[in-house]
Design an enzyme around this catalytic site. Structure first.
Site, mmCIF file in Angstrom:
data_model
loop_
_atom_site.group_PDB
_atom_site.id
_atom_site.type_symbol
_atom_site.label_atom_id
_atom_site.label_comp_id
_atom_site.label_asym_id
_atom_site.label_seq_id
_atom_site.Cartn_x
_atom_site.Cartn_y
_atom_site.Cartn_z
ATOM 1 C CE LYS A 45 -0.695 0.554 5.000
ATOM 2 N NZ LYS A 45 0.028 1.819 5.122
ATOM 3 C CB THR A 46 3.953 2.302 1.780
ATOM 4 O OG1 THR A 46 3.398 1.995 3.062
ATOM 5 C CG2 THR A 46 4.772 3.580 1.889
ATOM 6 C CG ASP A 224 -1.223 5.065 5.070
ATOM 7 O OD1 ASP A 224 -1.829 4.066 4.635
ATOM 8 O OD2 ASP A 224 -0.064 5.011 5.536
ATOM 9 C CD GLU A 225 -2.361 1.788 8.232
ATOM 10 O OE1 GLU A 225 -3.419 1.120 8.191
ATOM 11 O OE2 GLU A 225 -1.239 1.269 8.223
ATOM 12 C CD GLN A 255 -3.536 -5.236 8.134
ATOM 13 O OE1 GLN A 255 -2.545 -5.180 8.851
ATOM 14 N NE2 GLN A 255 -3.453 -5.049 6.824
ATOM 15 N NE ARG A 597 1.263 -8.238 10.847
ATOM 16 C CZ ARG A 597 1.064 -7.409 9.829
ATOM 17 N NH1 ARG A 597 1.986 -6.514 9.512
ATOM 18 N NH2 ARG A 597 -0.046 -7.469 9.110
#
Length: 647
Positions: A45-46, A224-225, A255, A597
């Site tokens: 995503k970044t 973002d987020e 998330q 993770r």
């Protein structure tokens, strides 16, 4: 210079876009709709955000100063800025920063509209606490509730509620303190972090022409987020772009794990209803984890009903199945994790490539002690090691002083904990006499008390303190756990934390109850004091060559080759508070975050019996275990002595 004068650059065959997969490419190049990029874990995503900004600038769709990019942390903002600078020369002029930083910038320009000067100061959490305590003192109200009131004020501001809001209950003590608090900091020409957003929203509501100026200014707004936005952040975004024109929100409803700090997952779930002409692009190709791990994560999260829906996948091999290990108790679980880490290390995996993830901080104690016993280097991420935590050090200091009254360091730490009016001046007197008589602070303080030279309130407080310590020392039948219980009750330590009613105070209570569990293993104070010195003084390791130990909340955004997900039992994970509040879906999202993770190996463990809050409990395995797909997991038979595994 007009927009038409900007040189258009054809990036269709540029490396910037050619490295993107089809979904990423679609997310970057879609500019004519309100766009929600639903980005699964590890899907890049970044890269999409930074490439999209560079694409807009380099193709001349907007000047850099016409782009607003909002993040949640300074670290994320720095990372985006660094990536942008590698992609385009216009990065420095983009309005890029956290919600608070962007709003502070806006507020500096228009502070006069709310009756403040541009050089206002931004107070931190400690300053907030000082102001509330001051107000409580003036009102002859116990200052012990200050922390809880500060937390409530912050939550109200996250919900967009000013101190004048009609939704507030004006009859409650907390709301009355809120009103006084807000007037007080305004008189100081100060704001807190919640005000930065709230005041900008207030200005936009009162001055629609000014709001329109900012709407015209920002052609593109990227967030973002987005799943972590609270009500006030949501209001701010909706004001700046009522229709959604030029808006691109990136996030993952799977998330969303921060409702306890005000985040509202409904913001991302309502995206298509909130804005006009919307489009959702799903990033589902994962570049982090192998197939079995993603299979477990996808199957688990699919049990949530309130989600937009996506299925992450990978082109990587299936890899190793996710291991599910049942242990008899928490001690055995910690041993399983420690010995498995040792085996993985023997096979070439580095310590820094492994992590232990747990639901709550108090769970770390057993693993830390086992790692010390095995000589495994570790560090606690996002918090202190168990025996380094303030509340634990306080009670351990009491135990040290009871064991050895001449321990002046322990005495100095706890003589005013909880607060009993022993200030710096009194401690200076104790030191002066101790140095003169070559004795301990404890003995010096007793001598000064017996001299009758202290003011009555301090005299009474010290008398009660020494009476407590001596009465405990006189009882030879008391075990360390019994002594700690007496200290927590008689000093009011527990009751003060209960009165605060905050997540932080609840966490401290959990930690102290876990300390009581640890103390049950010791017959006398001498053995415990020796043990604690060995644990606390264990060799310090470099930040690189250590196993990471952290809560699941702290793990978001990180990745490891091997992840140990521990304590999967009902009441532990999902947590008892979430069960009480019927918030199991967020707990499941937390499990999803934990599993994703892992890059190569994932281990899930649970204990049939666990000592919680000093009582043995026979635990029901977590409901999440029954939701794991059989084709992606294997139940392990573990033979510690032979250091082998069998399926």
């Amino acid at each position: 210079m007009s927009m038409n004068a900007i040189k258009k650059v054809n990036l269709e065959n540029n490396d910037m876009l050619s490295s993107l997969n089809p979904e990423q490419y679609e997310a970057v190049t879609t500019l004519d709709k309100a766009l929600l990029v639903l980005s699964g874990a590890g899907t890049g995503k970044t890269n999409v955000l930074t490439t999209k900004i560079a694409y807009i600038i380099e193709n001349g769709y907007a000047f850099p100063s016409q782009i607003l990019a909002v993040t949640f942390s300074n670290r994320a903002a720095r990372e985006m800025k660094e990536r942008l600078l590698r992609l385009t020369t216009g990065a420095n002029n983009v309005w890029l920063g956290t919600f608070h930083a962007i709003c502070a910038r806006i507020l500096r320009h228009h502070a006069n509209l709310i009756g403040m000067s541009q050089n206002f100061t931004i107070i931190d959490a400690d300053d907030q606490l000082k102001v509330v305590r001051q107000i409580l003192k003036e009102s002859n109200i116990d200052k012990k509730i200050a922390t809880g009131i500060v937390a409530k004020i912050s939550r109200w501001k996250d919900k967009g509620m000013t101190s004048k809001d009609s939704r507030g209950n004006a009859t409650t003590l907390e709301w009355r303190i809120y009103k006084i608090y807000q007037e007080r900091i305004a008189s100081y020409n100060s704001v807190d972090f919640g005000d930065l957003l709230l005041y900008v929203v207030e200005i936009f509501e009162k001055y629609p022409d000014l709001l329109q100026e900012y709407r015209n200014k920002f052609k593109y707004i990227l967030v973002d987020e987005y799943q972590d936005t609270n009500t006030t952040q949501y209001m701010w975004l909706r004001m700046l772009s009522r229709t959604g024109q030029g808006v691109c929100c990136v996030g993952d409803d799977d998330q969303a794990i921060y409702s306890w700090r005000g985040a509202d997952v409904g913001n991302i779930l309502r995206f298509e209803k909130d804005f006009q002409n919307t489009k959702i692009v799903r990033l589902e190709r994962n570049y982090r984890s192998e197939g079995h791990i993603l299979g477990v994560a996808s199957s688990l999260i699919a049990h949530n009903e309130n989600r937009l829906g996506k299925a992450i996948w990978t082109e990587m091999d299936l890899g190793e199945k996710v291991i599910v290990q049942r242990t008899y108790n928490g001690f055995e679980e910690a041993r399983f994790v420690a010995e498995t880490i040792g085996l993985l290390r023997q096979k070439g995996m580095k310590y820094e490539e492994m992590a232990v993830l747990m639901r709550a901080g108090f769970q770390s104690r057993e693993f830390e002690e086992r790692f010390v016993a095995y000589g495994l280097p570790y560090r606690v991420i996002g918090g202190l090691k168990f025996y380094d935590r303030q509340e634990i050090k306080d009670i351990v200091a009491y135990l040290r002083l009871i064991y050895q009254p001449n321990d002046s360091l322990a005495f100095e730490r706890i003589i005013n904990i909880p607060k009993r009016g022993v200030g710096a001046a009194a401690i200076a007197k104790f030191y002066a006499l101790a140095n003169e008589k070559n004795t301990s602070l404890y003995c010096a303080a007793r001598q000064i008390l017996e001299s009758g030279t202290l003011r009555p309130s301090l005299n009474s407080a010290l008398h009660d303190f020494f009476e407590l310590i001596e009465s405990i020392r006189s009882r030879k039948d008391l075990r360390p756990a019994d002594i700690a219980k007496i200290i927590l009750d008689e000093t009011g330590y527990f009751s003060i934390l209960h009165q605060e009613q905050t997540l932080e105070s609840f966490g401290k209570i959990e930690n102290l109850k876990e300390l009581l569990v640890a103390l049950e293993d010791f017959e006398d104070l001498a053995t415990f004091v020796e043990h604690i010195s060995l644990v606390v003084d264990s060799p310090k390791n470099s930040l690189e060559e250590v196993v990471s130990v952290m809560t699941l909340h702290s793990a978001k955004g990180l990745e490891f080759n091997a992840v140990f997900l521990v304590g999967w039992e009902e009441g532990v994970f999902p947590h008892s508070l979430s069960l009480k509040e019927e918030n199991v879906e967020e707990e499941r999202r937390l499990a999803y975050v934990g599993i994703t993770r892992a890059k190569k190996r994932a281990f899930i463990s649970y204990a049939l019996n666990r000592k919680i809050y000093n009582q043995w409990q026979s635990n029901v395995p977590s409901r999440f275990l029954s939701e794991l797909p059989e084709e992606h997991i294997c139940y392990l038979k573990y033979f510690p002595k032979s250091n082998t595994f069998e399926q």
